[in-house]
Structures are given as C-alpha cells and as structure tokens.
Scaffold this motif. Structure first.
Motif, PDB file in Angstrom:
ATOM      1  N   ILE A 123    -114.664 -40.288 -54.376  1.00  0.00           N
ATOM      2  CA  ILE A 123    -114.529 -41.433 -55.279  1.00  0.00           C
ATOM      3  C   ILE A 123    -114.020 -42.662 -54.524  1.00  0.00           C
ATOM      4  CG2 ILE A 123    -113.205 -42.341 -57.223  1.00  0.00           C
ATOM      5  CD1 ILE A 123    -114.815 -40.437 -58.500  1.00  0.00           C
ATOM      6  N   ASN A 124    -112.961 -42.471 -53.736  1.00  0.00           N
ATOM      7  CA  ASN A 124    -112.343 -43.619 -53.088  1.00  0.00           C
ATOM      8  C   ASN A 124    -113.145 -44.129 -51.901  1.00  0.00           C
ATOM      9  OD1 ASN A 124    -109.788 -44.192 -54.546  1.00  0.00           O
ATOM     10  ND2 ASN A 124    -109.461 -42.026 -54.131  1.00  0.00           N
ATOM     11  N   PRO A 127    -116.698 -47.345 -52.430  1.00  0.00           N
ATOM     12  CA  PRO A 127    -116.805 -48.786 -52.112  1.00  0.00           C
ATOM     13  C   PRO A 127    -117.196 -49.049 -50.664  1.00  0.00           C
ATOM     14  CG  PRO A 127    -114.813 -48.360 -53.368  1.00  0.00           C
ATOM     15  CD  PRO A 127    -115.400 -47.024 -53.025  1.00  0.00           C
ATOM     16  N   LEU A 138    -121.730 -58.864 -56.735  1.00  0.00           N
ATOM     17  CA  LEU A 138    -121.028 -58.299 -57.883  1.00  0.00           C
ATOM     18  C   LEU A 138    -119.674 -59.000 -58.085  1.00  0.00           C
ATOM     19  CD1 LEU A 138    -120.957 -56.182 -60.109  1.00  0.00           C
ATOM     20  CD2 LEU A 138    -119.957 -54.591 -58.486  1.00  0.00           C
ATOM     21  N   TRP A 183    -110.323 -53.517 -51.792  1.00  0.00           N
ATOM     22  CA  TRP A 183    -111.105 -52.583 -52.604  1.00  0.00           C
ATOM     23  C   TRP A 183    -112.024 -51.753 -51.729  1.00  0.00           C
ATOM     24  CZ3 TRP A 183    -116.516 -52.619 -53.922  1.00  0.00           C
ATOM     25  CH2 TRP A 183    -116.853 -51.684 -54.901  1.00  0.00           C
TER      26      TRP A 183
ATOM     27  N   SER B  14    -108.029 -44.325 -57.940  1.00  0.00           N
ATOM     28  CA  SER B  14    -109.437 -43.930 -58.050  1.00  0.00           C
ATOM     29  C   SER B  14    -110.143 -44.726 -59.134  1.00  0.00           C
ATOM     30  CB  SER B  14    -109.546 -42.439 -58.358  1.00  0.00           C
ATOM     31  OG  SER B  14    -108.875 -41.689 -57.375  1.00  0.00           O
ATOM     32  N   SER B  17    -111.081 -47.941 -57.818  1.00  0.00           N
ATOM     33  CA  SER B  17    -112.235 -47.810 -56.926  1.00  0.00           C
ATOM     34  C   SER B  17    -113.550 -47.808 -57.688  1.00  0.00           C
ATOM     35  CB  SER B  17    -112.138 -46.522 -56.109  1.00  0.00           C
ATOM     36  OG  SER B  17    -111.220 -46.661 -55.076  1.00  0.00           O
ATOM     37  N   ILE B  18    -113.566 -47.128 -58.835  1.00  0.00           N
ATOM     38  CA  ILE B  18    -114.860 -47.019 -59.523  1.00  0.00           C
ATOM     39  C   ILE B  18    -115.030 -48.049 -60.644  1.00  0.00           C
ATOM     40  CG2 ILE B  18    -115.542 -44.654 -58.957  1.00  0.00           C
ATOM     41  CD1 ILE B  18    -114.276 -43.775 -61.571  1.00  0.00           C
ATOM     42  N   PRO B  20    -115.434 -51.345 -60.703  1.00  0.00           N
ATOM     43  CA  PRO B  20    -116.582 -52.257 -60.564  1.00  0.00           C
ATOM     44  C   PRO B  20    -117.923 -51.562 -60.788  1.00  0.00           C
ATOM     45  CG  PRO B  20    -115.022 -52.639 -58.806  1.00  0.00           C
ATOM     46  CD  PRO B  20    -114.577 -51.397 -59.514  1.00  0.00           C
ATOM     47  N   PHE B  21    -118.030 -50.279 -60.391  1.00  0.00           N
ATOM     48  CA  PHE B  21    -119.278 -49.552 -60.621  1.00  0.00           C
ATOM     49  C   PHE B  21    -119.505 -49.354 -62.122  1.00  0.00           C
ATOM     50  CE2 PHE B  21    -118.016 -48.027 -56.361  1.00  0.00           C
ATOM     51  CZ  PHE B  21    -119.122 -48.469 -55.663  1.00  0.00           C
ATOM     52  N   ILE B  23    -118.296 -51.264 -64.591  1.00  0.00           N
ATOM     53  CA  ILE B  23    -118.659 -52.543 -65.199  1.00  0.00           C
ATOM     54  C   ILE B  23    -120.113 -52.887 -64.866  1.00  0.00           C
ATOM     55  CG2 ILE B  23    -118.153 -55.025 -65.198  1.00  0.00           C
ATOM     56  CD1 ILE B  23    -115.249 -54.336 -64.764  1.00  0.00           C
TER      57      ILE B  23
END
Lengths: 315, 268
Positions: A123-124, A127, A138, A183, B14, B17-18, B20-21, B23
C-alpha cells in the motif's frame, strides 16, 4: 539411469565437443550486445553532449566553439540556474526530514508486525511507482484554486471563506511540491529502512534487552546509529532525485503551459531549467553546459557523502 | 496497547497513501460540473460516459504504444544484461576487470545529461519520429548488469555449468537452458524496474516525439489535459487507465520489486 540413456548422453557430448566457436571467444560474444548498445546509445551521446557544452549552437545551424564561455556564464551570471538549485534545497528542507522520520518510524513499526507486513508495504509503496506525470496532474487538480478537491473540502468544512490559491504563491507552491515528495517517497524510505533493520543482528537487540534497555533507548542507541549509512544514502538520493525532478512540478502547472517553473520560478528544478533552455530555447550548447554543471554538483555531493561515510566507518 | 497504537499509526499513514487513488477513482465516475462543485468523495454514475470520451481520443493508441515499447525494452534489456552478467561472473578473460570497472563507474551518471547527443544521433540515423530511440535508450542499463553480476555470484553455482559443459552443452545453450532458469528471481526484479522506467518515462519522448500517433502514455496524459481542459472527468479517467497496469503488475510483484529497489542501499 539406464545404460541406453547414458550412452545417448555420451554420444551427444561427443557431437558437441567439436566446438564451432573457440571457448575463449564466448565471454566476448556474450558481452558484445551490451557493450555495443551501451557505448553507442549511452556513452557516445554523453561525450557528444560534453563537447557540445563548449559550443554555441541552436541545434540546426553552424556550431561555434566558445571554449569555457558557457560554464563561465553559468557560474557568474545565470541567476535561474542557481535559483533552480536553491529551490531544490528549499523543497528538500521541507520534505527530507519528514520522509526520513516517517520512513524510519514506519519501518520500525512494520518490523515488529508479524501479520500484514507485506500488505502495508504494498500500500505505502504505490505512490512511488505511479507515473510521475499522473501524480503532477492529479495534485494540480487536487490543489486547484477554483475547483480543487482540497479547497472544496476546506470550504465544506467551513475552515476557509474562499479557496486558497495554493499553486499561485511561491511559498505555497514549494510546499505543494514538498507534499508530493513526502507522499511519494515515504514508502520508498520505509522499504529501504526496513531492509536495513532486517540486516541488523537480532543478537544485538537480545543483548540490549538483557541489559535492561527500554525499547526507546534501544531505538536511539542501536537502531539509529547502525542505520546511519542508510540515512546518508537516502539523503543523497533525495538530493539527486530532487535536482532531477521534472515531471511532477511541470505537470502541476500544466494548466498554464507558459509558466516555466511555477510562480516566480519558485519550483523550477535544474532539469526543468535544462529542458527549457535546451529544447524550448534551442540553446543546445548552453543547455549541455547546464547539464554537466548539474552533474558536477551531483558528483561533488556524492564524493562528500562517501568521504563522510568512510570517516564514520574508520572511527 | 502498544500494538493497537502501532496499527493505528500504520493505518493512518496507509490511508494517506491511498487517499489520492481513492479520490481519483471517485472522480472518474463524476460529471466535470460535479467535480467542480466538490463532489469527489463518493461514487457517481458518469463512469461510462467518461470512458467513452477517453476511448474516442487518441488515448488507446498511446496505451498500445507504451505497452509494446515497455515490453520490448524490458525483454531486450533483461536478456542483454543477463548475458553480460554471465560473461562477467563465470568466465575468465582479458579485459574483464576493465569492463566491470567501466560499468560501475558509469552507474551514477544520470542519463539525462546525454540527451542532446542522443537527439542528434537519432536525427543522424533518421530514427526521430519512430519508437526505436525509446527502446534503444532503455535497452542497456548499467545497474542491470551490476544486479545480474551480484545475483549470479551468489546463486549460480559453477559446478552446475561445468557439469553441463561436460555433457557437451554449447556455451549459449548453457546460458539459455541452465542459467536463465536459475536466475529467474533476478530476472523478475529487473523486468519490473525496466518496465516501470519505460512506462513512466516522460522527458525522452517529450524531446524526441511530436507526432500524436506516436505518443506514449505520459505524453498523451498531458495532451488529454489540453484537449479536455474543462472535462476533468475524462482527463482523470485517462489517468486512472494509465496507472492501472502499473498497480496490477506491482501488486503481483511487490516482493521482487522491493528487493531490487533496496539492493543498492543496504549493501551499497
């Protein structure tokens, strides 16, 4: 193995011992594709660019040899090049301490986790692998003045009276780029630190525990010092990465294609400047000199960090 | 108590981290007008229309371009690097030390500084406005050879090669049938890294290519932005399509990917 089969192998072996190509030629044959392509399409272009950096050339017409003139100009009267280096330093000051601390904390936490470690890691890390162009666009949309999601959220919550022009002011534009870096790279720092922590001998921690060291004390006295070379490596790669950053800041301002480097060129990076001078301004000679000056700066930082690491190791 | 705290911190970071994905995904289902009004935190019903807008543009073409360029680059690069790595670990020959030193010395030189030379070279070879330069630029990778050498030193046993040689296997067949299967982990890691680099590359195609039919994903994301400046929904749908393959590939190969990323740092 039946005798028939081994007879078969022996026959095959005999057939193949009559080499068409002498044995000592093989390694050269194996190296040829790499070396040929590497020298033709990586090394040659770099050498060509290096000689171009001593010329004045628009990429089409006649080249004029100008000696060190391009470099002299960069070092004495090119405010934008040095501004681009300064911008990177400023953005790094805002982002690097945070990614280092977050990365280290996340890695420490993850290391203690027995279940779900690879889930959190995946998950981390997302990005970090996402197309930088997409990230720039974005975030440009998220932080847009009139229609950005962040402003919409702030307005909804009643925290602001009108949208904040995040991308319109030098300071806030730099902060947004720093936010993107944080990020994007926290997961990367976490992964590197996690590999580093895993390489520390468990005996050390065991001994510390026996001596009655608290977890916080162990972290400060064992983990952090042992990870120092990795921290150094990360700061160096952050710096090199920052100087070469191009896609994200450029796409952040894609709505305004004319704006090179954002408001007052506050997020102009060295590579962006290089691109602008060379391929938008058609100054191939000067642009190449910019690239090699940047390389020189990176080289100096690398050498300094190696010397620093070397000294630490000797102590 | 401590454990709950740790999990909480991990969960929060976490989520960031996600976010923005998330949105991004929600915005692809919205009308642009709704996005302007700040409707991006829940799903809408406009996904199909946004998709159609994207499909009607040149986007699919560039998706195909990026796909075949990335695959070709990856296959060529990994094969060439493995061959070179094999030569440098399992043979003794004149000039071996010099080649190794050359590769390690050029590891830290950023490729962008040769951009001017590469552009001129491609023009001279009449290859500008084709995809070949993008493949050629990615086909060799000093890190790739370095990575292969490191891996083969540890995991490729000389006895295995010797016994194949005894059986009369030719050197190239040894490489294809003995070496390649043994180094699969190194291959998968390097493949991921090279694929990612090719798929995400922006500066090189930006400098080399200006014909829209030849655009790769990063270029076409940008032009999608220019075409549909006000159509945020369509633009963001394009973004999502562009990064979807990366996410799938990465989730499948996280472990070998992170192995490659951390290789340089920990034992560097």
């Amino acid at each position: 193995m039946s005798t028939a089969a081994s007879a078969e192998t022996a026959r095959k072996a005999k057939k193949h011992t009559r080499y068409l190509i002498p044995f000592r030629i093989w390694p050269y044959l194996f190296l040829t594709p790499f070396l040929a392509l590497y020298v033709s399409f990586q090394i040659y272009p770099i050498l060509y660019s290096f000689t171009t950096s001593f010329m004045s050339w628009d990429g089409m017409g006649k080249k004029t040899f100008v000696g060190l003139q391009n470099y002299v100009t960069i070092f004495t009267k090119d405010p934008f090049f040095w501004k681009s280096i300064g911008n990177t330093m400023l953005i790094m000051l805002m982002s690097t301490p945070i990614v280092i601390v977050f990365g280290l904390l996340l890695a420490t936490f993850l290391f203690q986790l027995t279940k779900g470690r690879s889930f959190f890691q995946t998950i981390n890390f997302l990005p970090y692998i996402t197309t930088p162009v997409a990230i720039g666009l974005l975030f440009g949309i998220l932080f847009d003045w009139s229609s950005g999601s962040v402003n919409a959220l702030l307005l909804k919550l009643g925290m602001v009276q009108e949208g904040i022009n995040f991308l319109g002011e030098p300071l806030s534009a730099r902060i947004i780029v720093a936010v993107i870096i944080i990020w994007k790279y926290t997961g990367y720092h976490m992964a590197i630190y996690l590999a580093g922590i895993s390489a520390i001998s468990p005996d050390l921690y065991e001994a510390a525990k026996v001596d009655g060291s608290s977890p916080a004390h162990t972290f400060l006295k064992i983990t952090i010092p042992l990870l120092a070379p990795i921290t150094m490596f990360l700061i160096l790669t952050d710096l090199i990465g920052g100087l070469q950053m191009f896609d994200e800041p450029r796409l952040l301002f894609s709505a305004n294609a004319a704006a090179v480097g954002g408001p007052e060129r506050s997020v102009l990076t060295a590579i962006w400047y290089y691109f602008d001078v060379t391929f938008a301004g058609f100054r191939f000679g000067y642009g190449s000199a910019v690239a090699f000056t940047l390389f020189l700066i990176i080289f100096v930082f690398t050498v300094i960090s190696y010397l620093f690491l070397g000294r630490r190791e000797r102590e | 108590m401590r454990k709950i705290g740790i999990n909480l911190v991990l969960a929060v970071i976490s989520l960031i981290s996600i976010a923005p994905f998330y949105i991004l995904m929600m915005m692809t289902t919205q009308r642009s007008e709704d996005i302007f009004k700040g409707e991006m935190f829940g799903p809408g019903d406009y996904l199909w229309e946004n998709l159609l807008t994207v499909l009607r543009s040149n986007f699919l073409r560039s998706f195909w371009n990026s796909t075949y360029i990335a695959i070709a680059t990856t296959v060529i690069c990994v094969f060439i690097c493995a061959l070179a790595g094999f030569a440098l670990t399992k043979y003794e020959f004149r000039g071996k030390k010099a080649v190794l030193a050359f590769i390690i010395a050029t590891l830290m030189v950023p490729g962008q500084i040769g951009l001017v030379g590469f552009l001129i070279e491609m023009r001279a070879l009449h290859l500008s406005q084709t995809h070949l330069p993008l493949i050629l630029a990615g086909a060799t990778n000093a890190f790739g050879v370095f990575w292969m050498v490191q891996f083969m030193k540890t995991y490729l046993h000389t006895e295995l090669i010797e016994s194949a040689r005894m059986d009369g296997c030719s050197e190239f067949r040894i490489f294809m049938q003995i070496v390649l299967p043994v180094i699969t982990p190194a291959i998968s890691t390097l493949s991921l890294l090279v694929f990612l680099g090719s798929w995400n590359n922006y500066l090189l195609p930006l400098v080399l290519i200006n014909q829209e039919s030849l655009f790769t994903i990063p270029l076409s994301i940008n032009s999608l932005g220019n075409l549909y400046r006000t159509d945020y929904g369509a633009r963001l749908t394009g973004l999502l399509i562009a990064i979807a393959p990366l996410i799938v590939i990465f989730v499948l190969g996280t472990k070998s990917f992170i192995r490659g990323i951390t290789a340089g740092a920990v034992k560097g």
